[in-house]
Design a protein around this motif. Structure first.
Motif, short mmCIF file in Angstrom:
data_model
loop_
_atom_site.label_atom_id
_atom_site.label_comp_id
_atom_site.label_asym_id
_atom_site.label_seq_id
_atom_site.Cartn_x
_atom_site.Cartn_y
_atom_site.Cartn_z
N LYS A 1 57.36 27.87 37.64
CA LYS A 1 57.92 28.09 38.97
C LYS A 1 57.03 28.96 39.85
CE LYS A 1 61.99 29.84 41.43
NZ LYS A 1 62.20 28.62 42.23
N TYR A 2 56.48 30.04 39.30
CA TYR A 2 55.80 31.04 40.13
C TYR A 2 54.27 30.94 40.11
CZ TYR A 2 60.39 33.14 40.48
OH TYR A 2 61.73 33.35 40.73
N ILE A 3 53.71 30.25 39.11
CA ILE A 3 52.25 30.12 39.03
C ILE A 3 51.85 28.66 39.21
CG2 ILE A 3 50.17 30.86 37.77
CD1 ILE A 3 51.84 33.16 38.27
N ALA A 4 52.67 27.90 39.91
CA ALA A 4 52.31 26.51 40.21
C ALA A 4 51.05 26.50 41.09
CB ALA A 4 53.45 25.81 40.93
N VAL A 5 50.20 25.52 40.87
CA VAL A 5 48.96 25.42 41.64
C VAL A 5 49.24 25.35 43.13
CG1 VAL A 5 46.96 23.93 42.09
CG2 VAL A 5 47.64 24.42 39.74
N GLU A 6 50.32 24.68 43.51
CA GLU A 6 50.66 24.56 44.93
C GLU A 6 50.96 25.93 45.53
OE1 GLU A 6 51.17 20.92 42.75
OE2 GLU A 6 52.11 22.88 42.47
N ILE A 7 51.62 26.80 44.76
CA ILE A 7 51.92 28.15 45.25
C ILE A 7 50.65 28.96 45.39
CG2 ILE A 7 53.02 30.34 44.62
CD1 ILE A 7 55.34 28.73 43.49
N LEU A 8 49.77 28.87 44.39
CA LEU A 8 48.51 29.61 44.45
C LEU A 8 47.67 29.15 45.64
CD1 LEU A 8 47.61 29.52 40.65
CD2 LEU A 8 48.77 31.35 41.91
N ARG A 9 47.64 27.86 45.90
CA ARG A 9 46.89 27.34 47.04
C ARG A 9 47.49 27.86 48.35
NH1 ARG A 9 47.66 22.14 46.26
NH2 ARG A 9 45.90 21.99 44.82
N ASP A 10 48.80 27.88 48.43
CA ASP A 10 49.45 28.38 49.65
C ASP A 10 49.16 29.85 49.88
OD1 ASP A 10 51.71 28.13 51.79
OD2 ASP A 10 52.31 29.84 50.56
N ARG A 11 49.19 30.65 48.82
CA ARG A 11 48.96 32.10 48.98
C ARG A 11 47.52 32.39 49.41
NH1 ARG A 11 52.06 34.53 50.87
NH2 ARG A 11 52.44 32.45 51.65
N THR B 1 56.97 40.50 41.22
CA THR B 1 56.12 39.42 40.71
C THR B 1 55.50 38.63 41.85
OG1 THR B 1 57.50 39.23 38.72
CG2 THR B 1 56.08 37.36 39.25
N LYS B 2 56.30 38.28 42.83
CA LYS B 2 55.79 37.51 43.97
C LYS B 2 54.69 38.27 44.71
CE LYS B 2 59.81 34.62 45.10
NZ LYS B 2 60.84 34.35 46.14
N ASP B 3 54.87 39.57 44.87
CA ASP B 3 53.84 40.38 45.52
C ASP B 3 52.54 40.36 44.72
OD1 ASP B 3 55.26 41.14 47.76
OD2 ASP B 3 55.80 43.13 47.00
N GLU B 4 52.65 40.56 43.41
CA GLU B 4 51.44 40.62 42.59
C GLU B 4 50.72 39.27 42.55
OE1 GLU B 4 50.34 43.34 41.88
OE2 GLU B 4 52.01 44.73 41.59
N ILE B 5 51.47 38.18 42.47
CA ILE B 5 50.86 36.85 42.51
C ILE B 5 50.16 36.63 43.85
CG2 ILE B 5 51.36 34.37 42.58
CD1 ILE B 5 53.67 34.97 40.59
N ASN B 6 50.80 37.02 44.92
CA ASN B 6 50.23 36.89 46.25
C ASN B 6 48.90 37.62 46.36
OD1 ASN B 6 49.98 36.46 49.07
ND2 ASN B 6 51.19 38.26 49.53
N HIS B 7 48.87 38.87 45.90
CA HIS B 7 47.65 39.68 46.03
C HIS B 7 46.58 39.21 45.04
CE1 HIS B 7 50.70 42.88 47.48
NE2 HIS B 7 50.34 42.07 48.45
N MET B 8 46.96 38.93 43.82
CA MET B 8 46.01 38.44 42.84
C MET B 8 45.31 37.18 43.34
SD MET B 8 46.78 36.89 39.03
CE MET B 8 47.86 35.65 39.77
N THR B 9 46.08 36.25 43.89
CA THR B 9 45.53 34.98 44.37
C THR B 9 44.55 35.20 45.51
OG1 THR B 9 47.62 33.91 43.76
CG2 THR B 9 46.14 32.70 45.21
N LYS B 10 44.91 36.06 46.44
CA LYS B 10 44.03 36.34 47.57
C LYS B 10 42.74 37.01 47.11
CE LYS B 10 47.36 36.64 51.40
NZ LYS B 10 48.41 35.79 50.86
#
Length: 310
Positions: free
Chosen positions: A35-45, A214-223
């Motif tokens: 749900k949270y580490i989907a490639v589509e989400i990473l691309r969006d972030r 979790t959403k914050d950390e994924i957002n920052h990690m991806t960027k």
């Protein structure tokens, strides 16, 4: 066995067992990663990064029912161990100003837009004039963890504001930034894995708070990850490994990933974890990296240049 891509459904179903076995926990972790580490989400972030350069806007959290948090929402881990992990996490998150200003200093001469994103702007005397978006979002984490701890224990707690390793430049600012950036990506990845793992061990309002972290950390990690691949197109496993070898010495004065990992495991009371707890965190880390690597392979030079070169 619980196996669903909906954490809300998981939370409800998880009420039926307080001590899930390894495979149940693994199933919950897998569905959270889906749900949270989907490639589509990473691309969006990552695609959000140039938007935030132009008009920084903090990501809003959903409403949290803080009063509904209780110990029954902790599953698969002893409550006292869970509380010790909270303390370790809040102590780690607390010196956010130091993190952001150190990163800003490494970035400001080479990439001023990213420097502003992480650390804001300062005047000629070094006084902070504007908060960076990274700090605006991350500074919510320690108060949130304190609220959780207070709600679970009825006790007030003050995090330890440890002294962090500051800006230590050499005569090679590109290499300085590479080493610092590698450390920053690694710590954001570690936080992502920890909070995902904690989500798998919680339900209800407690899980709701951890979801926002979790959403914050994924957002920052991806960027940070995507920006790093663009800024250092020659990076790869060989260069990463070479950097780790060069910085492994205990006397090395700058960021040392292995030293950071050992400190974090000690801070999170790793020795008190059960074997299942340790195994499921390792599973979380490996499966998250596997998903990140799939996304990483889509970050072509043309795509990154179109996204970030302006």
């Amino acid at each position: 066995m619980l196996d669903t891509t909906s954490p809300q459904l998981e939370a409800s179903a998880a009420q039926s067992y307080a001590h899930p076995h390894y495979w149940q926990t693994q199933s919950r972790i897998r569905s959270l990663i889906d749900k949270y580490i989907a490639v589509e989400i990473l691309r969006d972030r990552l695609q959000d990064l140039p938007i935030q350069f132009a008009n920084p806007q903090a990501r809003p959290w959903k409403p949290i029912d803080w009063q509904a948090i209780n110990r029954n929402q902790i599953i698969g881990i002893e409550p006292e161990v869970f509380l010790s992990i909270l303390i370790g996490a809040m102590d780690t998150e607390a010196p956010i100003r130091g993190y952001t200003q150190t990163s800003r200093q490494y970035l400001e001469k080479l990439h001023p837009q990213m420097a502003r994103f992480v650390g804001g702007t300062v005047d000629g005397d070094g006084e902070l004039q504007e908060l960076g978006l990274w700090e605006k979002e991350e500074r919510q984490h320690t108060p949130a963890l304190i609220k959780i701890y207070t709600q679970l224990t009825g006790e007030k707690i003050t995090p330890k504001h440890r002294t962090i390793r500051g800006y230590l430049p050499t005569n090679d600012p590109q290499e300085d930034l590479y080493r610092h950036g590698l450390h920053r990506v690694a710590t954001e990845y570690g936080a992502t894995c920890l909070y995902l793992w904690l989500m798998a061990h919680t339900t209800g309002a407690l899980q709701d708070v951890l979801e926002e972290l979790t959403k914050d950390e994924i957002n920052h990690m991806t960027k940070f990850w995507g920006f790093g691949v663009w800024a250092f197109p020659d990076t790869g496993l060989i260069r990463v490994g070479h950097t780790l070898i060069k910085t492994r010495s205990q006397t090395y004065q700058r960021n040392n990933l292995m030293r950071t990992l050992r400190r974090m495991m000690n801070t999170l009371n790793w020795n008190a974890w059960t074997l299942t707890n340790k195994a499921t965190l390792i599973y979380t880390s490996t499966q998250t990296m596997r998903r990140l690597w799939t996304w990483h392979n889509t970050l072509t030079p043309q795509y990154l240049n179109n996204l970030l070169s302006n």
